[in-house]
Design an enzyme around this catalytic site. Structure first.
Site, short mmCIF file in Angstrom:
data_model
loop_
_atom_site.label_atom_id
_atom_site.label_comp_id
_atom_site.label_asym_id
_atom_site.label_seq_id
_atom_site.Cartn_x
_atom_site.Cartn_y
_atom_site.Cartn_z
N ASP A 12 0.88 -1.16 0.00
CA ASP A 12 0.00 0.00 0.00
C ASP A 12 0.92 1.22 0.00
O ASP A 12 2.12 1.11 0.26
CB ASP A 12 -0.86 -0.05 1.28
CG ASP A 12 -1.53 1.27 1.60
OD1 ASP A 12 -2.23 1.79 0.71
OD2 ASP A 12 -1.32 1.80 2.71
N ASP A 14 -0.14 5.20 0.89
CA ASP A 14 -0.37 6.24 1.91
C ASP A 14 -0.53 5.63 3.30
O ASP A 14 -1.40 4.81 3.52
CB ASP A 14 -1.60 7.06 1.52
CG ASP A 14 -1.38 7.81 0.22
OD1 ASP A 14 -2.12 7.54 -0.75
OD2 ASP A 14 -0.44 8.62 0.16
N GLY A 56 -9.67 10.37 -3.05
CA GLY A 56 -9.88 11.80 -2.77
C GLY A 56 -11.21 12.33 -3.30
O GLY A 56 -11.89 13.11 -2.61
N THR A 127 -4.62 5.83 -4.11
CA THR A 127 -4.24 7.20 -4.49
C THR A 127 -4.00 7.28 -6.00
O THR A 127 -3.89 6.27 -6.69
CB THR A 127 -3.02 7.70 -3.69
OG1 THR A 127 -2.95 9.12 -3.82
CG2 THR A 127 -1.72 7.08 -4.19
#
Ligand code: XBP
Ligand code: MG
Length: 255
Positions: A12, A14, A56, A127
């Protein structure tokens, strides 16, 4: 039953490779909001709540639906959010290019060990791909992008974490079975996603995720550790030393 050989580590990004959320993504969102004349400001505390939604764009929609219902949504909400997100990504990549957010403990060491021992590398993240490129280039040099056989990121899949799509996609692109691989994550959503793809998973917590439910993780740590910096095992498999190396990863999948 043949002992399963470790063929790949799937990271992963973040919160796992680097602590990018509080001082990276959150700051970039706020810069984009300010630049767009919006009075939205995501505090450290509020952002911790918003992180329950990955992606996001999805996070901004969640914010409007649950924390800022007074905001008059434009007719083309997805277009409005997409534009905001592009601006945020510009700010984020600029921020990361400044090099203020380092790799977490043990990450560079484990990546190097994997490469030296022929264990393949992949990324599975919600992301935006550009964010991964800047983080890796800034911390490990541009050539590091070639270390990863697969960089599965963002909108490459329809359903983001906790759905297992991104890990399923990474495994398919690697051409490997989940039993030959190990995932490294930092959050509950990430763990649900990796477990959904039948991957054994090492968790390294951070300030936003330390209170999360990590049921099902093979190992829960404060960080990966270094030979001269012990980590703390919070749950799961005992590596017999205080830093995660490739042999520890092998032992976990052989369990
Ligand atoms: C973390 C996320 C991402 C970032 C923001 O991804 O959920 O959405 O918070 O990045 P992971 P974007 O832990 O899977 O690496 O704004 O580009 O989505
Ligand atoms: Mg994460």
């Amino acid at each position: 039953m043949a002992v399963k050989e470790l063929k790949a580590l799937i990271f992963d990004v973040d919160g796992t490779i680097a602590d990018t959320e509080r001082d990276g993504h959150r700051v970039a969102f706020n810069l984009a909001f300010e630049q767009s004349g919006l009075d939205w400001n995501w505090s450290i505390e509020l952002y911790g709540k918003l992180l329950s939604v990955t992606g996001g764009k999805e996070r901004m929609k969640h914010y409007l639906d649950n924390f800022n219902t007074a905001f008059k949504k434009p007719d083309d909400l997805s277009g409005f959010i997409a534009e905001l997100h592009q601006l945020k990504t510009q700010y984020y990549t600029q921020l990361m290019a400044q090099g203020d957010i380092p790799l977490r403990a043990g990450v560079e060491r484990l990546l190097t060990e994997a490469r030296q021992q022929g264990v393949r590398l992949a990324i599975a993240t919600t992301t935006t791909p550009k964010n991964v490129e800047v983080l890796l280039s800034q911390t490990l040099g541009a050539e590091s992008l070639t270390w990863f056989d697969v960089i599965a990121a963002g909108d490459i899949v329809t359903s983001k974490k906790p759905a297992s799509d991104i890990y399923d996609y990474a495994l398919k692109e690697l051409g490997l079975d989940a039993k030959e691989c190990l995932a490294l994550e930092d959050s509950h959503n990430g763990l649900v996603s990796s477990l959904g793809a039948n991957l054994k998973t090492i968790i390294t917590i951070n300030e936003y995720t330390e209170i999360h439910d990590f049921t099902g993780a093979a190992l829960v740590l404060d960080h990966l550790g270094e030979p001269d910096m012990d980590n703390t095992c919070l749950a799961g498999f005992n590596c017999h030393n205080h830093f995660v190396d490739i042999d520890c990863c092998r032992a976990i999948i052989a369990e």
